[in-house]
Design a protein around this motif. Sequence first.
Motif, PDB file in Angstrom:
ATOM      1  N   ARG A  78       0.900  -1.160   0.000  1.00  0.00           N
ATOM      2  CA  ARG A  78       0.000   0.000   0.000  1.00  0.00           C
ATOM      3  C   ARG A  78       0.928   1.197   0.000  1.00  0.00           C
ATOM      4  N   VAL A  79       0.732   2.092  -0.955  1.00  0.00           N
ATOM      5  CA  VAL A  79       1.682   3.182  -1.131  1.00  0.00           C
ATOM      6  C   VAL A  79       0.968   4.406  -1.698  1.00  0.00           C
ATOM      7  N   ARG A  80       1.432   5.555  -1.292  1.00  0.00           N
ATOM      8  CA  ARG A  80       0.908   6.803  -1.835  1.00  0.00           C
ATOM      9  C   ARG A  80       1.842   7.276  -2.943  1.00  0.00           C
ATOM     10  N   GLY A  81       1.266   8.032  -3.856  1.00  0.00           N
ATOM     11  CA  GLY A  81       2.052   8.618  -4.933  1.00  0.00           C
ATOM     12  C   GLY A  81       1.564  10.020  -5.219  1.00  0.00           C
ATOM     13  N   GLU A  82       2.466  10.843  -5.729  1.00  0.00           N
ATOM     14  CA  GLU A  82       2.069  12.190  -6.104  1.00  0.00           C
ATOM     15  C   GLU A  82       2.994  12.710  -7.183  1.00  0.00           C
ATOM     16  N   GLY A  83       2.450  13.604  -7.967  1.00  0.00           N
ATOM     17  CA  GLY A  83       3.194  14.256  -9.023  1.00  0.00           C
ATOM     18  C   GLY A  83       2.326  15.342  -9.631  1.00  0.00           C
ATOM     19  N   ARG A  84       2.672  15.754 -10.838  1.00  0.00           N
ATOM     20  CA  ARG A  84       1.905  16.786 -11.529  1.00  0.00           C
ATOM     21  C   ARG A  84       1.667  16.303 -12.951  1.00  0.00           C
ATOM     22  N   ILE A  85       0.421  16.400 -13.390  1.00  0.00           N
ATOM     23  CA  ILE A  85       0.086  15.993 -14.754  1.00  0.00           C
ATOM     24  C   ILE A  85       0.650  17.034 -15.724  1.00  0.00           C
ATOM     25  N   ALA A  86       1.509  16.593 -16.627  1.00  0.00           N
ATOM     26  CA  ALA A  86       2.185  17.506 -17.548  1.00  0.00           C
ATOM     27  C   ALA A  86       1.191  18.279 -18.417  1.00  0.00           C
ATOM     28  N   ALA A  87       0.166  17.627 -18.911  1.00  0.00           N
ATOM     29  CA  ALA A  87      -0.764  18.262 -19.846  1.00  0.00           C
ATOM     30  C   ALA A  87      -1.684  19.283 -19.191  1.00  0.00           C
ATOM     31  N   THR A  88      -1.992  19.087 -17.897  1.00  0.00           N
ATOM     32  CA  THR A  88      -2.955  19.975 -17.236  1.00  0.00           C
ATOM     33  C   THR A  88      -2.329  20.869 -16.181  1.00  0.00           C
ATOM     34  N   GLY A  89      -1.150  20.492 -15.706  1.00  0.00           N
ATOM     35  CA  GLY A  89      -0.519  21.221 -14.607  1.00  0.00           C
ATOM     36  C   GLY A  89      -1.149  20.918 -13.255  1.00  0.00           C
ATOM     37  N   ARG A  90      -2.118  20.023 -13.232  1.00  0.00           N
ATOM     38  CA  ARG A  90      -2.817  19.694 -11.995  1.00  0.00           C
ATOM     39  C   ARG A  90      -2.035  18.693 -11.151  1.00  0.00           C
ATOM     40  N   ALA A  91      -2.218  18.821  -9.842  1.00  0.00           N
ATOM     41  CA  ALA A  91      -1.607  17.868  -8.908  1.00  0.00           C
ATOM     42  C   ALA A  91      -2.274  16.506  -9.086  1.00  0.00           C
ATOM     43  N   TYR A  92      -1.474  15.471  -8.975  1.00  0.00           N
ATOM     44  CA  TYR A  92      -1.963  14.095  -9.025  1.00  0.00           C
ATOM     45  C   TYR A  92      -1.567  13.432  -7.716  1.00  0.00           C
ATOM     46  N   ARG A  93      -2.559  13.049  -6.962  1.00  0.00           N
ATOM     47  CA  ARG A  93      -2.321  12.349  -5.690  1.00  0.00           C
ATOM     48  C   ARG A  93      -3.123  11.071  -5.723  1.00  0.00           C
TER      49      ARG A  93
END
Length: 142
Positions: free
Chosen positions: A85-100
């Motif tokens: 079980r793991v969390r991940g995060e980044g930013r979607i290149a196409a939208t600039g939105r946070a991805y969690r």
Amino acid sequence: MSIATALLQQHLDWLVDDPQQWQQLIADNIVWDLPYAPSLGHPLKLDGRESVLRHAGWFAGAVEDFRFFDAILTATDDPEHAIARVRGEGRIAATGRAYRQEYVIFLTAEDGRIVHLREYFDPVQAALALDAPVVGVPSRSI
């Protein structure tokens, strides 16, 4: 640490950060099940090395500065199976939105390589970050 838990930790460490090293972890006949991905228009199953490499490459390009964190790895009685079980995060290149995201990943090893992954994630969180519809869920105007 079992072979499967070691491979699962390396999968999390290298999938995005060191794709060349990560490629050494996967078997030619790998299968990667993504039960919730079809709701985003993505495949339910990636079958074989080339399909998996293509998907991993797409993800690395689509999600900038991605990282896994807060991983809890669980060994099973079988040294060739492990769960994370793991969390991940980044930013979607196409939208600039946070991805969690929070993932649950099941891994099966064979001959020291990953032969099967089954990954669960929240497709709604992915759809919001991608600014994409959820397949099968009609959009509503308010």
